[in-house]
Design a protein around this motif. Structure first.
Motif, PDB file in Angstrom:
ATOM      1  N   GLU A   1       0.838  -1.195   0.000  1.00 56.53           N
ATOM      2  CA  GLU A   1       0.000   0.000   0.000  1.00 56.53           C
ATOM      3  C   GLU A   1       0.877   1.249   0.000  1.00 56.53           C
ATOM      4  OE1 GLU A   1      -2.468   2.409  -0.447  1.00 56.53           O
ATOM      5  OE2 GLU A   1      -3.713   0.795   0.309  1.00 56.53           O
ATOM      6  N   GLY A   2       0.526   2.217  -0.838  1.00 55.26           N
ATOM      7  CA  GLY A   2       1.336   3.415  -0.976  1.00 55.26           C
ATOM      8  C   GLY A   2       1.146   4.441   0.110  1.00 55.26           C
ATOM      9  N   GLY A   3       0.230   4.194   1.080  1.00 55.52           N
ATOM     10  CA  GLY A   3       0.022   5.154   2.156  1.00 55.52           C
ATOM     11  C   GLY A   3      -0.967   6.230   1.761  1.00 55.52           C
ATOM     12  N   LEU A   4      -1.125   7.188   2.658  1.00 57.18           N
ATOM     13  CA  LEU A   4      -2.080   8.279   2.464  1.00 57.18           C
ATOM     14  C   LEU A   4      -1.418   9.557   1.980  1.00 57.18           C
ATOM     15  CD1 LEU A   4      -4.192   7.713   5.707  1.00 57.18           C
ATOM     16  CD2 LEU A   4      -4.728   6.957   3.391  1.00 57.18           C
ATOM     17  N   GLY A   5      -0.169   9.469   1.592  1.00 57.85           N
ATOM     18  CA  GLY A   5       0.529  10.668   1.156  1.00 57.85           C
ATOM     19  C   GLY A   5       1.389  11.248   2.265  1.00 57.85           C
ATOM     20  N   ALA A   6       2.191  12.208   1.903  1.00 59.11           N
ATOM     21  CA  ALA A   6       3.123  12.808   2.863  1.00 59.11           C
ATOM     22  C   ALA A   6       2.525  13.977   3.623  1.00 59.11           C
ATOM     23  CB  ALA A   6       4.394  13.262   2.126  1.00 59.11           C
ATOM     24  N   GLN A   7       1.351  14.435   3.230  1.00 63.17           N
ATOM     25  CA  GLN A   7       0.747  15.591   3.879  1.00 63.17           C
ATOM     26  C   GLN A   7      -0.058  15.129   5.091  1.00 63.17           C
ATOM     27  OE1 GLN A   7      -1.839  17.845   1.365  1.00 63.17           O
ATOM     28  NE2 GLN A   7      -2.222  19.454   2.877  1.00 63.17           N
ATOM     29  N   GLY A   8       0.321  15.581   6.271  1.00 64.65           N
ATOM     30  CA  GLY A   8      -0.417  15.230   7.466  1.00 64.65           C
ATOM     31  C   GLY A   8       0.471  15.066   8.669  1.00 64.65           C
ATOM     32  N   ILE A   9      -0.122  14.578   9.744  1.00 66.00           N
ATOM     33  CA  ILE A   9       0.560  14.392  11.022  1.00 66.00           C
ATOM     34  C   ILE A   9       1.310  13.071  11.000  1.00 66.00           C
ATOM     35  CG2 ILE A   9       0.219  14.211  13.517  1.00 66.00           C
ATOM     36  CD1 ILE A   9      -2.411  15.765  13.109  1.00 66.00           C
TER      37      ILE A   9
ATOM     38  N   VAL B   1       3.884  -0.852   8.577  1.00 68.37           N
ATOM     39  CA  VAL B   1       4.609  -2.109   8.759  1.00 68.37           C
ATOM     40  C   VAL B   1       4.852  -2.809   7.430  1.00 68.37           C
ATOM     41  CG1 VAL B   1       4.484  -4.396   9.834  1.00 68.37           C
ATOM     42  CG2 VAL B   1       3.749  -2.382  11.101  1.00 68.37           C
ATOM     43  N   HIS B   2       3.881  -2.830   6.544  1.00 62.98           N
ATOM     44  CA  HIS B   2       4.010  -3.570   5.292  1.00 62.98           C
ATOM     45  C   HIS B   2       4.834  -2.807   4.258  1.00 62.98           C
ATOM     46  CE1 HIS B   2       0.134  -6.011   6.307  1.00 62.98           C
ATOM     47  NE2 HIS B   2       1.203  -6.458   6.931  1.00 62.98           N
ATOM     48  N   ALA B   3       4.641  -1.519   4.174  1.00 67.55           N
ATOM     49  CA  ALA B   3       5.359  -0.724   3.174  1.00 67.55           C
ATOM     50  C   ALA B   3       6.733  -0.284   3.659  1.00 67.55           C
ATOM     51  CB  ALA B   3       4.535   0.502   2.782  1.00 67.55           C
ATOM     52  N   GLU B   4       7.010  -0.427   4.968  1.00 66.46           N
ATOM     53  CA  GLU B   4       8.273   0.029   5.559  1.00 66.46           C
ATOM     54  C   GLU B   4       8.517   1.500   5.225  1.00 66.46           C
ATOM     55  OE1 GLU B   4      10.343  -1.314   7.611  1.00 66.46           O
ATOM     56  OE2 GLU B   4       9.374  -3.257   7.783  1.00 66.46           O
ATOM     57  N   ALA B   5       7.480   2.302   5.409  1.00 66.76           N
ATOM     58  CA  ALA B   5       7.573   3.727   5.100  1.00 66.76           C
ATOM     59  C   ALA B   5       6.866   4.516   6.197  1.00 66.76           C
ATOM     60  CB  ALA B   5       6.941   4.018   3.732  1.00 66.76           C
ATOM     61  N   ALA B   6       7.094   5.813   6.201  1.00 63.06           N
ATOM     62  CA  ALA B   6       6.441   6.680   7.181  1.00 63.06           C
ATOM     63  C   ALA B   6       4.940   6.738   6.895  1.00 63.06           C
ATOM     64  CB  ALA B   6       7.048   8.082   7.130  1.00 63.06           C
ATOM     65  N   PHE B   7       4.156   6.786   7.974  1.00 64.05           N
ATOM     66  CA  PHE B   7       2.701   6.854   7.847  1.00 64.05           C
ATOM     67  C   PHE B   7       2.236   8.171   8.443  1.00 64.05           C
ATOM     68  CE2 PHE B   7      -1.652   6.122   9.296  1.00 64.05           C
ATOM     69  CZ  PHE B   7      -2.225   5.560   8.167  1.00 64.05           C
ATOM     70  N   THR B   8       1.543   8.965   7.650  1.00 65.84           N
ATOM     71  CA  THR B   8       1.010  10.252   8.086  1.00 65.84           C
ATOM     72  C   THR B   8      -0.503  10.260   7.917  1.00 65.84           C
ATOM     73  OG1 THR B   8       1.331  11.218   5.882  1.00 65.84           O
ATOM     74  CG2 THR B   8       3.129  11.470   7.481  1.00 65.84           C
ATOM     75  N   TYR B   9      -1.148  11.118   8.717  1.00 66.55           N
ATOM     76  CA  TYR B   9      -2.612  11.153   8.689  1.00 66.55           C
ATOM     77  C   TYR B   9      -3.091  12.535   9.094  1.00 66.55           C
ATOM     78  CZ  TYR B   9      -7.442  10.262  10.091  1.00 66.55           C
ATOM     79  OH  TYR B   9      -8.802  10.324  10.225  1.00 66.55           O
ATOM     80  N   ASP B  10      -4.047  13.045   8.346  1.00 65.84           N
ATOM     81  CA  ASP B  10      -4.702  14.307   8.663  1.00 65.84           C
ATOM     82  C   ASP B  10      -6.106  14.252   8.062  1.00 65.84           C
ATOM     83  OD1 ASP B  10      -5.643  16.873   9.014  1.00 65.84           O
ATOM     84  OD2 ASP B  10      -3.767  17.847   8.481  1.00 65.84           O
ATOM     85  N   PRO B  11      -7.148  14.155   8.899  1.00 64.22           N
ATOM     86  CA  PRO B  11      -8.504  14.018   8.349  1.00 64.22           C
ATOM     87  C   PRO B  11      -8.941  15.214   7.531  1.00 64.22           C
ATOM     88  CG  PRO B  11      -8.584  14.436  10.709  1.00 64.22           C
ATOM     89  CD  PRO B  11      -7.157  14.194  10.366  1.00 64.22           C
ATOM     90  N   PHE B  12      -8.455  16.396   7.884  1.00 61.94           N
ATOM     91  CA  PHE B  12      -8.843  17.590   7.128  1.00 61.94           C
ATOM     92  C   PHE B  12      -8.158  17.629   5.763  1.00 61.94           C
ATOM     93  CE2 PHE B  12      -9.150  18.744  11.660  1.00 61.94           C
ATOM     94  CZ  PHE B  12     -10.500  19.022  11.716  1.00 61.94           C
ATOM     95  N   ALA B  13      -6.942  17.111   5.680  1.00 62.55           N
ATOM     96  CA  ALA B  13      -6.243  17.061   4.391  1.00 62.55           C
ATOM     97  C   ALA B  13      -6.805  15.970   3.490  1.00 62.55           C
ATOM     98  CB  ALA B  13      -4.750  16.845   4.621  1.00 62.55           C
ATOM     99  N   LEU B  14      -7.312  14.889   4.087  1.00 61.72           N
ATOM    100  CA  LEU B  14      -7.838  13.784   3.283  1.00 61.72           C
ATOM    101  C   LEU B  14      -9.232  14.060   2.752  1.00 61.72           C
ATOM    102  CD1 LEU B  14      -6.710  10.717   5.435  1.00 61.72           C
ATOM    103  CD2 LEU B  14      -5.689  11.553   3.318  1.00 61.72           C
TER     104      LEU B  14
END
Length: 501
Positions: free
Chosen positions: A98-106, A112-125
């Motif tokens: 999974e490519g994640g939700l993008g770099a914009q957010g908290i 765990v699966h992508a071995e990448a940073a996970f960011t989240y912001d409900p207002f940005a999504l």
């Protein structure tokens, strides 16, 4: 005893000259057999395989690799081209994640699966991610798995993005240190504490709203608050005459307070409800029915004036609401035991009404409202109705609501199947585009899978999650995320400090 060595040999066989061809062929075959026998007899005896090894476990190919052109040695492997869609490729090609939700957010932690940073912001999504229809969040997990640390971490990091944090109910007093660290406000309510909140305070009129319109809005809010308090104490819906009595008592108390130049108090309304003659006179009803219908209401509000909540909500507020504060929490750790949460729910209802002044301000910016230990109020219909209203208006008000519970089955305690309480609780779940599931007990996996629509793989993953690791379901997409804490956050959010001393 000396070892005797036996040798086998074969010499050319003499065939008579005048022999038929069949006899000569048989002689040659016998000679070839004897020669092979002699050759094998000369070899050393092969070692026997170790006992206990399954012959089916032998390697398919030798140690040097697969023979032939398919061995890929020397770069000679050539496969025919194959065309497929990305939906098929994600299942056919094992190295896609999974490519994640993008770099914009908290920043939350690590996927765990992508071995990448996970960011989240409900207002940005919102508006950018298909199926993401609201900014509300459900956070569930058993004790000790780190769900409270995640909620506090999201709150602290959201302040850096310019968001404000409101905690209308802090039943364990854990958010006080967080609010103080952020430079926010904390109001601790309970018997013997100096904090006071008047839930009938008129909020500041928002910019662009006329005085007449705002006066009508304040009047409606006060009536809704009084009705919620009465229904919580009485544990039933109000009758039509009781609604009328509340309306008349509120108008009488507000008129008296405006004449005296003071804000109306719950005690003033309780006094009017306890005066049947005054109610009947205000309604011009000589039959006395209104005063008689208000008897239960008078006793219900008496608990807030003379009962176990006396002094907390029937006096002028000791603090002024600061909408510019980065965080505001209402500490209610002195209220409500494990058996009776009525006092806690009444206090939470009053605190929520008091905070609505900031929530309804369209210029107040984007805010997070966190309902910690929400499982304790699932059995109270009046509070569920207020929460539903806030959930429905989240997009228009710019609010991201977070509901923190232990188990998904907590939603089922709101009432029996088909009841209004159950419908409200399930509606809150439906209005959460983000569901964060930490580890659940084995006996809770069935209800969790049914309520959230988990697949078999997701259900199995939830049962094996470790501390700080959760299943994030965001608008139909799933992630296994490891929450990472800064050392200062770990120290600030430590809820097990007493276990280490």
């Amino acid at each position: 005893m000396p070892t005797r060595t036996t040798r086998a040999s074969a010499s050319p066989l003499f065939v008579p000259r005048k022999t038929d061809r069949r006899t000569a062929r048989a002689a040659r075959d016998q000679f070839a057999a004897a020669r092979d026998k002699a050759r094998h007899a000369a070899r050393p005896e092969a070692r026997r395989a170790a006992t206990g090894i399954d012959p089916e476990l032998r390697a398919t190919y030798p140690a040097v690799g697969r023979p032939g052109p398919g061995s890929a040695r020397g770069g000679r492997l050539k496969l025919p081209a194959h065309r497929m869609t990305t939906a098929t490729a994600c299942g056919a090609y094992p190295f896609l994640a999974e490519g994640g939700l993008g770099a914009q957010g908290i920043y939350v932690g690590r996927d765990v699966h992508a071995e990448a940073a996970f960011t989240y912001d409900p207002f940005a999504l919102y508006g950018r991610l298909d199926g993401f229809t609201n900014p509300n969040i459900l956070l569930a997990g058993i004790i000790g798995m780190g769900k409270s640390a995640l909620a506090k971490s999201l709150a602290v990091r959201a302040v850096a993005f310019g968001y404000r944090i409101y905690v209308p109910c802090d039943p364990k007093g854990e958010w006080t240190v967080v609010a103080q660290a952020l430079g926010g406000q904390t109001i601790a309510l309970g018997p013997g504490l100096p904090g006071r909140l008047n839930p009938l305070d008129a909020p500041t009129r928002p910019h662009g709203v006329s005085e007449d319109d705002w006066a009508g809005e304040v009047r409606k809010r006060r009536l809704l608050l009084l009705g919620s308090l009465a229904k919580t104490v009485l544990r039933r819906d109000l009758h039509p005459m009781e609604h009328t009595a509340l309306d008349v008592a509120r108008d009488q108390a507000v008129a008296h307070a405006e004449t005296a130049g003071t804000p109306p108090l719950l005690g003033d309304i309780a006094y009017v409800l306890g005066s049947p003659a005054r109610l009947d006179a205000a309604l011009a009803d000589p039959s006395g029915r209104l005063g008689q219908a208000a008897e239960d209401l008078a006793h219900a509000l008496r608990r807030l004036v003379h009962g176990d909540l006396a002094g907390m909500f029937d006096a002028p507020s000791t603090v002024a609401f600061d909408p510019a504060a980065p965080m505001l929490s209402i500490g209610l750790s002195r209220l409500g035991g494990a058996d009776d949460d009525t006092a806690l729910v009444l206090a939470m209802t009053c605190a929520s009404a008091w905070m609505e002044s900031a929530l309804s301000d369209p210029t107040g910016g984007r805010r997070w409202v966190i309902y910690d230990e929400a499982w304790r109020v699932m059995r109270h219909l009046a509070l569920l109705e207020r929460m539903q209203s806030q959930w429905k208006l989240s997009r228009g008000l710019g609010i991201a609501n977070i509901m923190v519970i232990h188990r998904l089955s907590d939603l089922l305690t709101a009432g029996d199947a088909g009841s209004r309480g159950r419908a409200l609780a399930e509606g809150l779940l439906t209005d959460c585009s983000t569901r964060i599931i930490y580890r659940q007990e084995a006996d809770q996996l069935g209800s969790a899978a049914a309520l959230l629509g988990l697949t078999g793989v997701e259900t199995q993953a939830v049962s094996a999650l470790t501390k700080g690791r959760g299943l994030w379901k965001v608008a139909g997409r799933s992630f296994i995320t490891q929450h990472l804490l800064h050392p200062l956050e770990r120290e600030l959010f430590d809820t097990d400090a007493r276990m280490h001393t």
